[in-house]
Design a protein around this motif. Structure first.
Motif, mmCIF file in Angstrom:
data_model
loop_
_atom_site.group_PDB
_atom_site.id
_atom_site.type_symbol
_atom_site.label_atom_id
_atom_site.label_comp_id
_atom_site.label_asym_id
_atom_site.label_seq_id
_atom_site.Cartn_x
_atom_site.Cartn_y
_atom_site.Cartn_z
ATOM 1 N N ALA A 190 0.828 -1.209 0.000
ATOM 2 C CA ALA A 190 0.000 0.000 0.000
ATOM 3 C C ALA A 190 0.859 1.254 0.000
ATOM 4 O O ALA A 190 0.530 2.248 -0.667
ATOM 5 C CB ALA A 190 -0.926 -0.004 1.210
ATOM 6 N N GLY A 191 1.975 1.215 0.741
ATOM 7 C CA GLY A 191 2.834 2.391 0.782
ATOM 8 C C GLY A 191 3.576 2.645 -0.514
ATOM 9 O O GLY A 191 3.849 3.792 -0.875
ATOM 10 N N GLU A 192 3.891 1.562 -1.243
ATOM 11 C CA GLU A 192 4.679 1.718 -2.461
ATOM 12 C C GLU A 192 3.818 1.976 -3.693
ATOM 13 O O GLU A 192 4.226 2.717 -4.583
ATOM 14 C CB GLU A 192 5.523 0.449 -2.696
ATOM 15 C CG GLU A 192 6.607 0.238 -1.641
ATOM 16 C CD GLU A 192 7.324 -1.090 -1.824
ATOM 17 O OE1 GLU A 192 6.869 -1.879 -2.707
ATOM 18 O OE2 GLU A 192 8.302 -1.351 -1.114
ATOM 19 N N LEU A 198 -5.163 8.555 -2.747
ATOM 20 C CA LEU A 198 -5.662 7.536 -1.827
ATOM 21 C C LEU A 198 -4.925 7.589 -0.498
ATOM 22 O O LEU A 198 -5.522 7.420 0.568
ATOM 23 C CB LEU A 198 -5.519 6.151 -2.464
ATOM 24 C CG LEU A 198 -6.101 4.978 -1.677
ATOM 25 C CD1 LEU A 198 -7.602 5.180 -1.463
ATOM 26 C CD2 LEU A 198 -5.846 3.661 -2.404
ATOM 27 N N LYS A 199 -3.622 7.848 -0.546
ATOM 28 C CA LYS A 199 -2.849 7.966 0.696
ATOM 29 C C LYS A 199 -3.331 9.150 1.522
ATOM 30 O O LYS A 199 -3.460 9.061 2.752
ATOM 31 C CB LYS A 199 -1.361 8.125 0.375
ATOM 32 C CG LYS A 199 -0.703 6.885 -0.206
ATOM 33 C CD LYS A 199 0.775 7.163 -0.496
ATOM 34 C CE LYS A 199 1.447 5.960 -1.133
ATOM 35 N NZ LYS A 199 2.862 6.219 -1.455
ATOM 36 N N THR A 200 -3.587 10.278 0.839
ATOM 37 C CA THR A 200 -4.066 11.459 1.559
ATOM 38 C C THR A 200 -5.423 11.202 2.194
ATOM 39 O O THR A 200 -5.677 11.585 3.347
ATOM 40 C CB THR A 200 -4.157 12.649 0.591
ATOM 41 O OG1 THR A 200 -2.885 12.876 -0.005
ATOM 42 C CG2 THR A 200 -4.591 13.903 1.332
ATOM 43 N N ALA A 201 -6.308 10.534 1.434
ATOM 44 C CA ALA A 201 -7.630 10.217 1.974
ATOM 45 C C ALA A 201 -7.527 9.273 3.163
ATOM 46 O O ALA A 201 -8.220 9.438 4.173
ATOM 47 C CB ALA A 201 -8.503 9.604 0.887
ATOM 48 N N PHE A 202 -6.631 8.272 3.066
ATOM 49 C CA PHE A 202 -6.480 7.326 4.172
ATOM 50 C C PHE A 202 -5.905 8.019 5.403
ATOM 51 O O PHE A 202 -6.306 7.726 6.538
ATOM 52 C CB PHE A 202 -5.569 6.171 3.752
ATOM 53 C CG PHE A 202 -5.346 5.157 4.833
ATOM 54 C CD1 PHE A 202 -6.317 4.222 5.144
ATOM 55 C CD2 PHE A 202 -4.165 5.151 5.567
ATOM 56 C CE1 PHE A 202 -6.123 3.290 6.150
ATOM 57 C CE2 PHE A 202 -3.955 4.234 6.576
ATOM 58 C CZ PHE A 202 -4.944 3.294 6.868
ATOM 59 N N THR A 203 -4.953 8.940 5.184
ATOM 60 C CA THR A 203 -4.403 9.689 6.317
ATOM 61 C C THR A 203 -5.483 10.506 7.002
ATOM 62 O O THR A 203 -5.558 10.567 8.236
ATOM 63 C CB THR A 203 -3.270 10.611 5.829
ATOM 64 O OG1 THR A 203 -2.250 9.824 5.219
ATOM 65 C CG2 THR A 203 -2.671 11.386 6.994
ATOM 66 N N PHE A 204 -6.348 11.126 6.207
ATOM 67 C CA PHE A 204 -7.460 11.897 6.781
ATOM 68 C C PHE A 204 -8.383 10.984 7.585
ATOM 69 O O PHE A 204 -8.807 11.332 8.698
ATOM 70 C CB PHE A 204 -8.230 12.583 5.658
ATOM 71 C CG PHE A 204 -9.450 13.330 6.122
ATOM 72 C CD1 PHE A 204 -9.343 14.628 6.591
ATOM 73 C CD2 PHE A 204 -10.699 12.735 6.100
ATOM 74 C CE1 PHE A 204 -10.459 15.318 7.025
ATOM 75 C CE2 PHE A 204 -11.816 13.410 6.532
ATOM 76 C CZ PHE A 204 -11.692 14.711 6.987
ATOM 77 N N THR A 388 -0.499 21.757 0.633
ATOM 78 C CA THR A 388 -0.090 21.438 -0.727
ATOM 79 C C THR A 388 -0.083 19.941 -0.938
ATOM 80 O O THR A 388 0.484 19.196 -0.149
ATOM 81 C CB THR A 388 1.316 22.015 -1.000
ATOM 82 O OG1 THR A 388 1.288 23.397 -0.728
ATOM 83 C CG2 THR A 388 1.712 21.757 -2.452
ATOM 84 N N GLY A 389 -0.701 19.541 -2.003
ATOM 85 C CA GLY A 389 -0.733 18.102 -2.308
ATOM 86 C C GLY A 389 -1.905 17.379 -1.687
ATOM 87 O O GLY A 389 -2.105 16.207 -1.951
ATOM 88 N N GLU A 390 -2.677 18.061 -0.838
ATOM 89 C CA GLU A 390 -3.816 17.377 -0.180
ATOM 90 C C GLU A 390 -4.981 17.308 -1.149
ATOM 91 O O GLU A 390 -5.330 18.273 -1.792
ATOM 92 C CB GLU A 390 -4.226 18.146 1.056
ATOM 93 C CG GLU A 390 -5.387 17.497 1.771
ATOM 94 C CD GLU A 390 -5.796 18.231 3.015
ATOM 95 O OE1 GLU A 390 -6.867 17.924 3.562
ATOM 96 O OE2 GLU A 390 -5.034 19.131 3.422
ATOM 97 N N ALA A 391 -5.568 16.158 -1.234
ATOM 98 C CA ALA A 391 -6.748 15.970 -2.078
ATOM 99 C C ALA A 391 -7.967 15.837 -1.204
ATOM 100 O O ALA A 391 -7.885 15.375 -0.087
ATOM 101 C CB ALA A 391 -6.575 14.716 -2.960
ATOM 102 N N ARG A 392 -9.070 16.256 -1.748
ATOM 103 C CA ARG A 392 -10.301 16.139 -0.985
ATOM 104 C C ARG A 392 -10.690 14.681 -0.871
ATOM 105 O O ARG A 392 -10.755 13.985 -1.878
ATOM 106 C CB ARG A 392 -11.426 16.901 -1.683
ATOM 107 C CG ARG A 392 -11.169 18.406 -1.760
ATOM 108 C CD ARG A 392 -12.286 19.098 -2.495
ATOM 109 N NE ARG A 392 -12.067 20.545 -2.563
ATOM 110 C CZ ARG A 392 -12.889 21.375 -3.164
ATOM 111 N NH1 ARG A 392 -13.985 20.922 -3.733
ATOM 112 N NH2 ARG A 392 -12.634 22.677 -3.200
ATOM 113 N N PRO A 393 -10.984 14.209 0.333
ATOM 114 C CA PRO A 393 -11.385 12.803 0.451
ATOM 115 C C PRO A 393 -12.773 12.588 -0.094
ATOM 116 O O PRO A 393 -13.579 13.484 -0.094
ATOM 117 C CB PRO A 393 -11.336 12.546 1.967
ATOM 118 C CG PRO A 393 -11.516 13.889 2.578
ATOM 119 C CD PRO A 393 -10.912 14.867 1.640
#
Length: 393
Positions: A190-192, A198-204, A388-393
């Motif tokens: 998942a990390g690679e 998707l990573k940003t959404a999961f972090t949120f 910067t770089g954050e996407a809306r979940p």
């Protein structure tokens, strides 16, 4: 009317789009839950076994062996608890079902005695009225006895024949074991290979939703435990038969929306008043009042402080979800409500939903933390853009 549409059509469109998204999520989850119940249960089992497995792995034990030990210990504790509680609950409930016809006879005899006494003391009743009252009362008693018998028989049947759930849970335990063994590989993949969005959404979700879900579950467990313990101790003190079964039923009803312990206690109290056990009926009425007040006092504090969502909002959303999507909707409702609350707190609704600015002094979807109080009323401050770089979940 046309001017109203012109002002609010964008707002209505944006809100409708969010509502449609929530509905699609609920529908998809309910469908997937029906066809893949063991998979969803496996995540719950994984959360229970992984802390011990990770701890044993840090001590030098291979992860496969550590996960196996954790699974065996979890299964042993679960089986022992279910066997003990299930046997006692089944035995006491079966005995209670057998005694229901005797209770019906007692109630009918008491009603006949009351009717005869009223008829003797009052000559103003027309002929046949007393017989009609007695017949109506007996019909009500028969209906209540039938309803109680069906309820208890259904409960006994649920406890004694849940083979499908046992099968699903057994598969879930096996899946949870393999997930525990392979979790590091899945995290690495998942990390690679996951996209940044998707990573940003999961972090949120991890920082704002998963913690809220855990807090909500802990809050509900605290409330249910308090209800169960208070009722169990009080029933033991009153020397009531089948105290454990009644306390478990009360805890079960306490979980369900719009039911609560009153569903169990009110018919019981009415029966005791009818058969003349006034003392026990008064004590149970006091117990019901204490339990209700205790929950009303603790629920806003425990749930509100840990989750940040009002009890009314959470309960209303759960009832609606249960009506549309069944058990799956009831499970997902708290998760979605916590997610929506997190999106509101982070200011996403304020950026996503357009509104006629000339209609409001304060933007309706601006989070409370983004407002500053000034002498003339609250003045909205600009909501900072996402990093910067954050996407809306």
């Amino acid at each position: 009317m046309l001017s109203l549409y012109q002002k609010y059509w964008r707002t209505a469109f944006d809100i409708a789009l969010i509502v449609l998204t929530v509905w699609l999520i609920m529908f998809s989850f309910s469908y997937l839950y029906k066809i893949a119940t063991p998979v969803f249960l496996s995540f719950l089992v994984f959360l229970c076994i992984e802390p011990l497995a990770r701890r044993l792995h840090k001590l030098g034990i291979r992860k496969a062996l550590a996960s196996g030990i954790s699974v065996l210990l979890f299964t042993a504790i679960l089986l022992a608890a279910l066997a003990g509680i299930g046997f006692m609950f089944y035995h006491q409930t079966s005995e209670l079902v057998k005694k229901l016809p005797d209770y019906q006879v007692q109630v009918e005899a008491q009603i006949r005695a009351i009717t005869a006494e009223v008829q003797q003391r009052s000559d103003s009743l027309p002929d046949g009225v007393a017989d009609k009252l007695q017949s109506a009362a007996e019909n009500i008693v028969k209906f209540g006895t039938k309803l109680a018998t069906n309820l208890f028989n259904g409960t006994v049947g649920f406890v004694s024949s849940f083979s499908s759930f046992v099968l699903n849970f057994t598969i879930a335990i096996i899946l949870a074991y393999f997930l525990s063994v392979e979790i590091d590989m899945w995290k690495r993949l998942a990390g690679e290979r996951s996209p940044r969005t998707l990573k940003t959404a999961f972090t949120f979700l991890r920082e704002n939703v998963f913690k809220g879900i855990g807090a909500y579950l802990k809050a509900q467990m605290k409330l249910i435990s308090v209800t169960f313990l208070v009722i169990l101790v009080a029933l033991f003190a009153l020397r009531v038969n089948n105290a454990l079964t009644i306390a478990l039923l009360a805890a079960f009803f306490d979980v369900l929306p719009l039911l609560g312990v009153s569903t169990l206690f009110i018919p019981w109290i009415l029966y005791l008043f009818i058969v003349g056990q006034t003392g026990l009926a008064i004590w149970l009425s006091a117990l019901l009042l204490v339990v209700t007040l205790t929950r009303q006092f603790l629920e806003p504090r425990i749930t509100g402080q840990t989750v940040g969502v009002s009890a009314f909002t959470m309960l209303a959303f759960m009832v609606i979800s249960l009506s549309f999507f069944g058990v799956a909707g009831l499970i997902l409702a708290p998760i979605l409500m916590i997610l929506l609350k997190a999106l509101y707190d982070q200011g996403y609704f304020h950026r996503w939903i357009r509104w006629p600015k000339e209609e409001f002094n304060v933007a309706p979807f601006m989070p409370a933390a983004a407002e500053t109080t000034v002498p003339g009323g609250p003045t909205p401050t600009s909501t900072p853009p996402p990093p910067t770089g954050e996407a809306r979940p």
